[in-house]
Design a protein around this motif. Sequence first.
Motif: not given
Length: 366
Positions: A103, A106-108, A110, A323-324, A329, A332-333, A343
């Motif tokens: 990811g 800023d993806d959760r 990570r 991501r948040d 949510p 993000g990627s 999204k």
Amino acid sequence: MLCAFACGAPQNQPFQGAFMPQSMVETVRPRDAQQRPTGTEPPTTKPTATKPTPTTPVAPPTIAPAATTPERGAPPRHFPPANFQAPYAATAQPGDGDWLTVGAPDDRVRAAASMVRSVVHPHPAARYVSVEIVALDLDRLDIGFALGTKDVEGQKVPREVPVGLVPESEQSRLLAVFNGGFQEQHGHFAMGLPGLMVGHPRADACTLVSSAVGAFKLETWSRLETTQGFRFFRQTPPCLLENGELHAQLLKGNTKLWAGHNPTIVTRRRSALGLDSSGKVFFYAVGVEAAPLQLAQALKAAGAVAAAELDINWAWTKMVFFRDAAAAPEIGSALREEMVHGKSTYVRTPSDRDFFYVVTQAPQPK
């Protein structure tokens, strides 16, 4: 088997027993279609490819020498998995089998540090054939399942059955989503949740079954033990890999059971899932130009002892990370940059195809 689903649950299609229709043989987006000389082997020239989401290396697990006696009472380390070797040295590339972070920053996922990814080149001659594999730690993660809106057309759906969206109660713990399998009309592979079943289970189909949080089985339906209380099941074509052994038809070069092979089409994708011998590591894989055999070989090299093919083709094979965001949510990627998504898909915009979603396990009450 699995009478909790097969006996008396609503169904939207009768079991017809037919295998893969010719219309399900893999297709490709017109702008990606290229011609290849007739034959069973892919060409040796590499088609244009896009780069996957940038990642950073994960420190490999510490593996004690064989002569070392493990500390008494210490649980075996299963995550991250040990780095692995590509099936063929002739086509292996630097970094094959090394586990990396997943990811965008800023993806959760990570922060969760419970998923890693690797890439491997599993073809004996063609260097551009690749399979990306994501490993998930089932000690810390759980995997849920949702039907697509098209899967239940014309059905009366119980309120508690997730359709098109990740349940709102689980979105705060949502890390990722990955694609499901063939639609029921393409091969008549069933899927079900308590209160609703789509299709009728095939005895010869590979089946992923979840009985509890973080608990999964992956094997041929006819071999599953009769039991109650399953959370969901999803059938696929016959197991690519079962009990550590490749399917006999794969070794013979017969791929019709897994939607066939067209030697004139390039830039195709196939996806699959797998489990390791401990049942604590779950794998998702997506292959570019990889035939069913290469998917199975790649997952076996990574540590899977059971594997099943999911959906194929560019529009239907994807893994995305969340991501948040302010309201809910958002995606993000993606595992690969070219994977198509919006999204808000899966959280506010319903999906018309079934999918799996990955969440952190809820804290246990003390």
